[in-house]
Design a protein around this motif. Sequence first.
Motif, mmCIF file in Angstrom:
data_model
loop_
_atom_site.group_PDB
_atom_site.id
_atom_site.type_symbol
_atom_site.label_atom_id
_atom_site.label_comp_id
_atom_site.label_asym_id
_atom_site.label_seq_id
_atom_site.Cartn_x
_atom_site.Cartn_y
_atom_site.Cartn_z
ATOM 1 N N LEU A 195 0.697 -1.191 -0.010
ATOM 2 C CA LEU A 195 -0.177 0.005 -0.020
ATOM 3 C C LEU A 195 0.852 1.453 -0.040
ATOM 4 O O LEU A 195 0.492 2.453 -0.373
ATOM 5 N N PHE A 196 2.001 1.093 0.720
ATOM 6 C CA PHE A 196 2.730 2.436 0.814
ATOM 7 C C PHE A 196 4.028 2.519 -0.276
ATOM 8 O O PHE A 196 4.313 1.537 -0.954
ATOM 9 N N LYS A 197 4.102 3.564 -0.856
ATOM 10 C CA LYS A 197 5.055 3.968 -1.998
ATOM 11 C C LYS A 197 6.197 4.722 -1.280
ATOM 12 O O LYS A 197 6.005 5.788 -0.412
ATOM 13 N N PRO A 198 7.476 4.830 -1.965
ATOM 14 C CA PRO A 198 8.510 5.495 -1.287
ATOM 15 C C PRO A 198 8.148 7.157 -1.454
ATOM 16 O O PRO A 198 9.092 7.894 -0.580
ATOM 17 N N GLU A 199 7.495 7.648 -2.226
ATOM 18 C CA GLU A 199 7.193 9.042 -2.205
ATOM 19 C C GLU A 199 6.008 9.495 -1.307
ATOM 20 O O GLU A 199 5.971 10.935 -1.126
ATOM 21 N N ASP A 200 5.459 8.518 -0.435
ATOM 22 C CA ASP A 200 4.458 8.982 0.260
ATOM 23 C C ASP A 200 4.739 9.756 1.436
ATOM 24 O O ASP A 200 5.748 9.403 2.300
ATOM 25 N N SER A 201 4.001 10.548 1.828
ATOM 26 C CA SER A 201 3.911 11.404 3.292
ATOM 27 C C SER A 201 2.766 10.588 4.043
ATOM 28 O O SER A 201 1.733 10.646 3.571
ATOM 29 N N VAL A 202 3.183 10.561 5.217
ATOM 30 C CA VAL A 202 2.193 9.389 5.988
ATOM 31 C C VAL A 202 2.040 10.075 7.148
ATOM 32 O O VAL A 202 2.699 10.802 7.936
ATOM 33 N N ALA A 203 0.699 10.298 7.619
ATOM 34 C CA ALA A 203 0.252 10.788 9.025
ATOM 35 C C ALA A 203 -0.291 9.580 9.778
ATOM 36 O O ALA A 203 -1.442 8.980 9.405
ATOM 37 N N ILE A 204 -0.252 9.364 10.797
ATOM 38 C CA ILE A 204 -0.705 8.442 11.804
ATOM 39 C C ILE A 204 -1.614 9.256 12.796
ATOM 40 O O ILE A 204 -1.006 9.992 13.715
ATOM 41 N N VAL A 205 -2.885 8.720 12.868
ATOM 42 C CA VAL A 205 -3.668 9.786 13.909
ATOM 43 C C VAL A 205 -4.125 8.781 14.910
ATOM 44 O O VAL A 205 -4.635 7.442 14.871
#
Length: 332
Positions: free
Chosen positions: A11-21
């Motif tokens: 699901l995740f890509k190297p260019e992703d910015s991720v936020a964990i809520v």
Amino acid sequence: MPTRFEKLKCLFKPEDSVAIVIVPDPDSIASSMAFKHLIRKWVKTVDILFTAHPARTDNIAMVKLLKLKYKLLCDFDISSCKKLVLLDGQPAHHPATRKLKFDVIIDHHPVTAKKMPKAPFLDIRPDYSANSVIITEYLSYSQTSISPVLATALYYGILTDTNYLRRLRNNKHLEALILLMPKTKMDIIREIESNEFTLDKANSFASAIKDPVVLENTAIICVDEKDQELITSIADFFMRVSGIFTAIVYTVIKNDRLVMTFRTMNKKLDVGVMASNLKKYGRGGGHQFAARAELNISKLPPEYKSLEKEQVVKFISDNLLCDKCKKHKKKL
């Protein structure tokens, strides 16, 4: 786990910015730290977002001692994130998360909304007592290294959400603790625990437990709004009082919300069902032995709206403790 893990990783890509809520408590804080550690090499950036600053002094101490850096959801530009993750909760559980679209939801609470939450990756396991156990399984399967700080966070998250191993729903919890224990810093855990109360809050705690209403084997305790962070501690305390098998601790917030926390040792009751049965007045749910409900006072019948202690006790008695209601509280 192999299928879940591979689907999550894809699901995740190297260019992703991720936020964990998260809604911060020890279990969610530990889960967020561990999940960030798990995916940090898969993506560009990872931010941990709290719905609010921690209110309890032990949670504040946990964040400080484990040197966790977080941001507030209300101050963060969600549109800047490619992926949004929700841990130890579901969108319907909190006003700040209801309208957000999550890519990943990992939780251990039963589904209390009318529909199952939607997300490209969904891992909800109501048979687990702590979300930290689920995240520990992901770390273990992926052979991701676990630092002493991370082990300490996860260990403490499991302890608190299982009420110090009194609410274990399966053996996976013990397996996780065995994995984490060698690296866990017990001195940090003791220091966090020593921050459960300030002296003022200890006095408030003493005042709240001094005069409970006891109906059969159920204690009903009122907590002042300014001391609302004591609710969970008070509910757990009454599970150690002889002759009390169920505790319902409540507070009134801003004269418009009635918040209740449930604990029970009665195997014939399911307080998660009790809380869920109140959804017509707001929202509620949880596990068999621990649950929470938040009700809109405007939705209560007129005879219960005065907010006086006697009326709240009557509402609880009429809607949760009456003989007719008891049939609905038993675990199916």
